[in-house]
Motif scaffolding. Structure first.
Motif, PDB file in Angstrom:
ATOM      1  N   CYS A  20      57.838   7.438  39.000  1.00 21.75           N
ATOM      2  CA  CYS A  20      56.894   7.952  38.106  1.00 21.75           C
ATOM      3  C   CYS A  20      55.543   8.372  38.780  1.00 21.75           C
ATOM      4  O   CYS A  20      55.444   7.812  39.774  1.00 21.75           O
ATOM      5  CB  CYS A  20      56.243   6.536  37.029  1.00 21.75           C
ATOM      6  N   ALA A  21      54.725   9.125  38.160  1.00 19.92           N
ATOM      7  CA  ALA A  21      53.590   9.824  38.771  1.00 19.92           C
ATOM      8  C   ALA A  21      52.325   9.946  37.840  1.00 19.92           C
ATOM      9  O   ALA A  21      52.733  10.024  36.771  1.00 19.92           O
ATOM     10  CB  ALA A  21      54.060  10.776  39.699  1.00 19.92           C
ATOM     11  N   ALA A  22      51.268   9.902  38.353  1.00 17.41           N
ATOM     12  CA  ALA A  22      50.091  10.301  37.497  1.00 17.41           C
ATOM     13  C   ALA A  22      49.211  11.668  37.990  1.00 17.41           C
ATOM     14  O   ALA A  22      49.207  11.472  39.192  1.00 17.41           O
ATOM     15  CB  ALA A  22      49.162   8.966  37.552  1.00 17.41           C
ATOM     16  N   LYS A  23      48.688  12.065  36.844  1.00 21.68           N
ATOM     17  CA  LYS A  23      47.796  13.284  37.270  1.00 21.68           C
ATOM     18  C   LYS A  23      46.617  13.383  36.322  1.00 21.68           C
ATOM     19  O   LYS A  23      46.702  12.632  35.198  1.00 21.68           O
ATOM     20  CB  LYS A  23      48.680  14.774  37.176  1.00 21.68           C
ATOM     21  N   ARG A  24      45.685  13.855  36.769  1.00 19.58           N
ATOM     22  CA  ARG A  24      44.484  14.189  35.890  1.00 19.58           C
ATOM     23  C   ARG A  24      44.888  15.505  35.058  1.00 19.58           C
ATOM     24  O   ARG A  24      45.367  16.224  35.423  1.00 19.58           O
ATOM     25  CB  ARG A  24      43.118  14.440  36.689  1.00 19.58           C
ATOM     26  N   GLY A  25      44.016  15.412  33.793  1.00 21.17           N
ATOM     27  CA  GLY A  25      44.246  16.543  33.014  1.00 21.17           C
ATOM     28  C   GLY A  25      45.485  16.536  31.962  1.00 21.17           C
ATOM     29  O   GLY A  25      46.094  15.152  31.891  1.00 21.17           O
ATOM     30  N   GLY A  26      46.010  17.411  31.603  1.00 18.86           N
ATOM     31  CA  GLY A  26      47.258  17.735  30.657  1.00 18.86           C
ATOM     32  C   GLY A  26      48.642  17.264  31.571  1.00 18.86           C
ATOM     33  O   GLY A  26      48.575  17.000  32.650  1.00 18.86           O
ATOM     34  N   ILE A  27      49.392  17.238  30.627  1.00 20.81           N
ATOM     35  CA  ILE A  27      50.720  17.275  30.869  1.00 20.81           C
ATOM     36  C   ILE A  27      51.241  18.362  31.748  1.00 20.81           C
ATOM     37  O   ILE A  27      50.937  19.530  31.960  1.00 20.81           O
ATOM     38  CB  ILE A  27      51.840  17.578  29.913  1.00 20.81           C
ATOM     39  N   GLY A  28      51.769  18.139  33.037  1.00 20.69           N
ATOM     40  CA  GLY A  28      52.533  18.982  34.087  1.00 20.69           C
ATOM     41  C   GLY A  28      53.821  18.675  34.516  1.00 20.69           C
ATOM     42  O   GLY A  28      54.280  17.434  34.483  1.00 20.69           O
ATOM     43  N   VAL A  29      54.405  19.637  34.716  1.00 17.42           N
ATOM     44  CA  VAL A  29      55.855  19.566  35.249  1.00 17.42           C
ATOM     45  C   VAL A  29      56.142  19.967  36.686  1.00 17.42           C
ATOM     46  O   VAL A  29      57.349  19.850  37.111  1.00 17.42           O
ATOM     47  CB  VAL A  29      56.584  20.617  34.234  1.00 17.42           C
ATOM     48  N   VAL A  30      55.106  20.311  37.460  1.00 21.43           N
ATOM     49  CA  VAL A  30      55.016  20.504  38.746  1.00 21.43           C
ATOM     50  C   VAL A  30      54.604  19.345  39.794  1.00 21.43           C
ATOM     51  O   VAL A  30      53.390  18.722  39.644  1.00 21.43           O
ATOM     52  CB  VAL A  30      54.184  21.692  39.113  1.00 21.43           C
ATOM     53  N   LEU A  31      55.386  19.032  40.637  1.00 26.37           N
ATOM     54  CA  LEU A  31      55.351  17.975  41.587  1.00 26.37           C
ATOM     55  C   LEU A  31      54.026  17.806  41.964  1.00 26.37           C
ATOM     56  O   LEU A  31      53.261  16.654  41.987  1.00 26.37           O
ATOM     57  CB  LEU A  31      56.238  17.949  42.463  1.00 26.37           C
ATOM     58  N   PRO A  32      53.389  18.871  42.778  1.00 29.31           N
ATOM     59  CA  PRO A  32      52.184  18.750  43.592  1.00 29.31           C
ATOM     60  C   PRO A  32      50.893  18.499  42.419  1.00 29.31           C
ATOM     61  O   PRO A  32      49.949  18.144  43.050  1.00 29.31           O
ATOM     62  CB  PRO A  32      52.017  20.224  44.120  1.00 29.31           C
ATOM     63  N   GLU A  33      50.967  18.713  41.196  1.00 21.74           N
ATOM     64  CA  GLU A  33      50.009  18.408  40.487  1.00 21.74           C
ATOM     65  C   GLU A  33      49.734  16.824  40.332  1.00 21.74           C
ATOM     66  O   GLU A  33      48.515  16.512  39.835  1.00 21.74           O
ATOM     67  CB  GLU A  33      50.472  18.855  38.992  1.00 21.74           C
ATOM     68  N   TYR A  34      50.810  15.943  40.713  1.00 25.29           N
ATOM     69  CA  TYR A  34      50.752  14.611  40.516  1.00 25.29           C
ATOM     70  C   TYR A  34      50.142  13.877  41.754  1.00 25.29           C
ATOM     71  O   TYR A  34      50.556  14.214  42.707  1.00 25.29           O
ATOM     72  CB  TYR A  34      51.880  14.050  40.154  1.00 25.29           C
ATOM     73  N   ILE A  35      49.114  13.159  41.604  1.00 20.22           N
ATOM     74  CA  ILE A  35      48.410  12.605  42.818  1.00 20.22           C
ATOM     75  C   ILE A  35      48.631  11.336  43.119  1.00 20.22           C
ATOM     76  O   ILE A  35      48.303  10.651  44.318  1.00 20.22           O
ATOM     77  CB  ILE A  35      46.682  12.781  42.762  1.00 20.22           C
ATOM     78  N   TYR A  36      49.250  10.481  42.135  1.00 18.93           N
ATOM     79  CA  TYR A  36      49.639   9.191  42.428  1.00 18.93           C
ATOM     80  C   TYR A  36      51.085   9.077  42.017  1.00 18.93           C
ATOM     81  O   TYR A  36      51.476   9.525  41.196  1.00 18.93           O
ATOM     82  CB  TYR A  36      48.630   7.972  41.800  1.00 18.93           C
ATOM     83  N   TRP A  37      51.679   8.372  43.086  1.00 19.73           N
ATOM     84  CA  TRP A  37      53.183   8.088  42.987  1.00 19.73           C
ATOM     85  C   TRP A  37      53.681   6.633  43.178  1.00 19.73           C
ATOM     86  O   TRP A  37      52.977   5.916  44.075  1.00 19.73           O
ATOM     87  CB  TRP A  37      53.995   9.043  43.900  1.00 19.73           C
ATOM     88  N   GLY A  38      54.633   6.264  42.355  1.00 18.98           N
ATOM     89  CA  GLY A  38      55.212   4.823  42.405  1.00 18.98           C
ATOM     90  C   GLY A  38      56.474   5.084  43.568  1.00 18.98           C
ATOM     91  O   GLY A  38      56.821   6.185  43.660  1.00 18.98           O
ATOM     92  N   GLN A  39      56.877   4.040  43.747  1.00 24.77           N
ATOM     93  CA  GLN A  39      58.294   3.790  44.481  1.00 24.77           C
ATOM     94  C   GLN A  39      59.223   4.344  43.557  1.00 24.77           C
ATOM     95  O   GLN A  39      59.226   3.867  42.581  1.00 24.77           O
ATOM     96  CB  GLN A  39      58.412   2.559  45.345  1.00 24.77           C
TER      97      GLN A  39
END
Length: 121
Positions: free
Chosen positions: A94-113
């Motif tokens: 799972c991962a979190a990003k600011r703003g709207g839904i995204g499907v591209v990995l680099p958009e996500y700034i926080y990642w879980g294991q």
């Protein structure tokens, strides 16, 4: 924000699992959250995402079988996986990003294991 993914396991094809992504440090109310998966020898791919308003978006490969939801406190996001197939076998992140839904990995700034899902046929 720190993310903790859990709920993986081994199931037979056609079975179900529910993955959880718990946030610590702050709520997820200001982030869109996505699930990604990575099978052995393959690149990490988008699975599903939920927006700040609760809208969801799914990869074609899981549409109709997987469902994302969040709890009222916006501290945990779930991925309900039904009618599992052997090709769903992967480590799920799972991962979190600011703003709207995204499907591209680099958009996500926080990642879980990752949490491992194994589906046997």
């Amino acid at each position: 924000v720190q993310l903790q993914a859990s709920g993986g396991g081994s199931v037979q094809a056609g079975g179900s699992l529910r993955l959880s992504c718990a946030a610590s440090g702050r709520t997820l109310s200001t982030y869109a959250v996505g699930w990604f998966r990575q099978a052995p020898g393959k690149e990490r791919e988008f699975v599903a995402a939920i927006s700040l308003s609760g809208s969801t978006f799914y990869a074609e490969s899981v549409k109709g079988r997987f469902t994302m939801s969040t709890d009222n406190a916006k501290k945990t996001v779930y991925l309900q996986m039904d009618s599992l197939k052997s090709e769903d076998t992967a480590d799920y992140y799972c991962a979190a990003k600011r703003g709207g839904i995204g499907v591209v990995l680099p958009e996500y700034i926080y990642w879980g294991q990752g949490t491992q899902v194994t589906v046997s046929s």
